[in-house]
Structures are given as structure tokens and as C-alpha cells.
Scaffold this motif. Structure first.
Motif, PDB file in Angstrom:
ATOM      1  N   THR A  72       6.282  -1.122  -0.958  1.00 43.19           N
ATOM      2  CA  THR A  72       5.773  -0.524  -2.933  1.00 43.19           C
ATOM      3  C   THR A  72       5.323  -1.482  -3.660  1.00 43.19           C
ATOM      4  O   THR A  72       4.811  -1.035  -4.908  1.00 43.19           O
ATOM      5  CB  THR A  72       6.621   0.745  -3.014  1.00 43.19           C
ATOM      6  OG1 THR A  72       8.269  -0.068  -3.504  1.00 43.19           O
ATOM      7  CG2 THR A  72       6.811   1.718  -2.238  1.00 43.19           C
ATOM      8  N   THR A 113       2.940   2.229   2.287  1.00 45.25           N
ATOM      9  CA  THR A 113       3.134   2.942   3.197  1.00 45.25           C
ATOM     10  C   THR A 113       4.550   2.385   4.183  1.00 45.25           C
ATOM     11  O   THR A 113       4.045   1.071   4.307  1.00 45.25           O
ATOM     12  CB  THR A 113       2.167   3.082   4.322  1.00 45.25           C
ATOM     13  OG1 THR A 113       1.023   3.290   3.941  1.00 45.25           O
ATOM     14  CG2 THR A 113       2.525   3.136   5.647  1.00 45.25           C
ATOM     15  N   ASN A 169       0.928  -1.216   0.318  1.00 40.82           N
ATOM     16  CA  ASN A 169       0.065  -0.059   0.082  1.00 40.82           C
ATOM     17  C   ASN A 169       0.402   1.651   0.238  1.00 40.82           C
ATOM     18  O   ASN A 169       0.045   2.771  -0.085  1.00 40.82           O
ATOM     19  CB  ASN A 169      -0.627   0.278   1.102  1.00 40.82           C
ATOM     20  CG  ASN A 169      -0.242  -0.025   2.901  1.00 40.82           C
ATOM     21  OD1 ASN A 169       0.919   0.625   2.528  1.00 40.82           O
ATOM     22  ND2 ASN A 169      -1.734   0.321   3.524  1.00 40.82           N
ATOM     23  N   GLN A 210       7.079  -0.425   6.507  1.00 41.74           N
ATOM     24  CA  GLN A 210       6.527  -0.581   7.190  1.00 41.74           C
ATOM     25  C   GLN A 210       7.660  -0.649   8.178  1.00 41.74           C
ATOM     26  O   GLN A 210       8.656  -0.619   8.190  1.00 41.74           O
ATOM     27  CB  GLN A 210       6.132  -2.279   7.156  1.00 41.74           C
ATOM     28  CG  GLN A 210       4.960  -2.065   6.389  1.00 41.74           C
ATOM     29  CD  GLN A 210       3.996  -1.570   6.864  1.00 41.74           C
ATOM     30  OE1 GLN A 210       3.586  -2.420   8.262  1.00 41.74           O
ATOM     31  NE2 GLN A 210       3.387  -1.085   6.419  1.00 41.74           N
TER      32      GLN A 210
END
Length: 216
Positions: A197, A80, A78, A82
Motif C-alpha cells: 500500500t 493489491t 497499487n 502480493q
């Protein structure tokens, strides 16, 4: 190709030979020249007996610490980043015992370069980075998807100039990740993250980075 509907949790385990810190302090201190000429590097758990400032001595430690993250299926790919955490329990400085890093969010990296005379030289710390992390089925993830920020809690002697600055792994390369000046102790705390990504095959991906400090 693997069906995206069958995606499970992705687990990354980065073996090391570190969310985000609230401070961005580094720590460096000048040490006195002495015999014998010595270099010492600690990434995670080290082999130091006592503390350098109190006459402690460096040693070897075969422990290989890990950075890891389990990405929930709903979050895979997504975009974001991690946060990764370390299995090292060492957050205290081997120089004086100060609680410098916040484990498990941060990984301690520190060491010294001492010569028998004064001088203005320095030595580099390098990372030997494989091209990819690999799972049991042979699927791969580029090491370039792993980055780190740098910081540390701020004792007396802290400095905003990091001896081990923030960066991103260069896949399949030997890269410089920091430097220690001649007759200096230097340390930072690294906070690692996975870029998240892409949508890789489900699996546990592992790889090992080797950190090296060499003096002429």
C-alpha cells in the motif's frame, strides 16, 4: 525521497526461525502422556526423525527458512496484496507424513506439547517481531505490512478451528500466534502476503521473526 520514475522491483525476504490454499483445514490430535515432558515446534524445515505416530523423535535443526516476494515496478504501491512464497520444501506433516501443506505457497507450522500426566493446560507460540524490514541503504518497511491466512489439506482428524490462526505481524512486539493444548499435536499451513500500500525506496528488504514455544 526517491524519484518514483526510478522505481525498480521491490524484493521482500522474511526470514522465519508461508496464492491461497483451496482448503481451510487444521489438524490436531490428542497424544498420550509420557516421559520426558517435551515441547517441539517446527516452522518450515524441522528436525524430526521419522513420524511421531510411528515412534519418531524430535531434534534440532538450524535451518532458517524465508518468505519472499518480488514486486514488479508497475505494481508497486497499487494496493493489491502480493503473495509471498517460502523456500521451505517441507509440506508433509511430521506427525504421520500426510501431505498437509502446498509448498511453496504455504509454510508448515506444527508441533506438540506432551506432559507426563493428563491435564487441561496449554502453551502459547509467540513471534518476536522487529519493527521493520531494512534494505542495504537503511530504508525500512514496517513488519505490519505482512499478513497471513491459514489452512491445510484435510486428512482424517482435521478441524476448522486453527491452532495457528490467520493474523498480521505487530511491528516491534512479541505477539501470540497460536496455542497447543496439553498432550496434543497441532499443525496449520500459513500463506503470507505483503500489503503493498506504499511506495518505498527500491531495494531488497530483509528481516527475521523468531518463533518460540515455551512450557512451564
Amino acid at each position: 525521497m526517491h524519484n518514483a520514475g526510478r522505481l525498480a522491483r521491490r524484493v521482500l525476504c522474511l526470514a522465519l526461525l508461508a496464492p491461497v490454499s483451496h482448503t481451510v483445514c487444521a489438524f490436531t490430535v490428542t497424544i498420550a502422556p509420557a516421559a520426558p515432558k517435551t515441547v517441539y515446534l517446527q516452522v518450515g524445515v524441522g528436525g524430526f526423525t521419522g513420524h511421531y505416530s510411528a515412534g519418531g523423535t524430535p531434534g534440532n535443526n538450524a535451518t532458517v527458512n524465508k518468505e519472499s516476494v518480488a514486486v514488479a515496478a508497475a505494481a508497486v504501491g497499487n494496493g493489491t496484496a502480493q503473495a509471498m512464497t517460502t523456500d521451505s520444501t517441507v509440506g508433509a506433516s511430521s506427525y504421520d507424513g500426510f501431505a498437509f501443506c502446498n509448498v511453496p505457497a504455504q509454510l508448515y507450522i506444527g508441533g506438540f506439547y506432551r506432559t507426563t500426566t493428563a491435564g487441561a493446560g496449554s502453551v502459547n507460540v509467540t513471534a518476536t517481531v522487529p519493527a521493520a524490514l531494512v534494505d542495504a541503504g537503511g530504508d525500512t518497511l514496517s513488519f505490519a505490512r505482512i499478513s497471513w491466512t491459514t489452512g491445510g489439506n484435510g486428512p482424517t482428524g482435521s478441524t476448522p478451528t486453527q491452532p495457528f490462526p490467520a493474523g498480521t505481524f505487530t511491528a516491534g512486539a512479541v505477539q501470540t500466534v497460536g496455542a497447543i493444548a496439553q498432550n496434543q499435536w497441532a499443525e496449520s499451513c500459513w500463506t503470507f502476503s505483503y500489503g503493498n500500500t506504499t511506495i518505498p525506496a527500491a531495494g531488497t528488504y530483509t528481516g527475521r521473526v523468531l518463533y518460540t514455544l515455551t512450557a512451564p
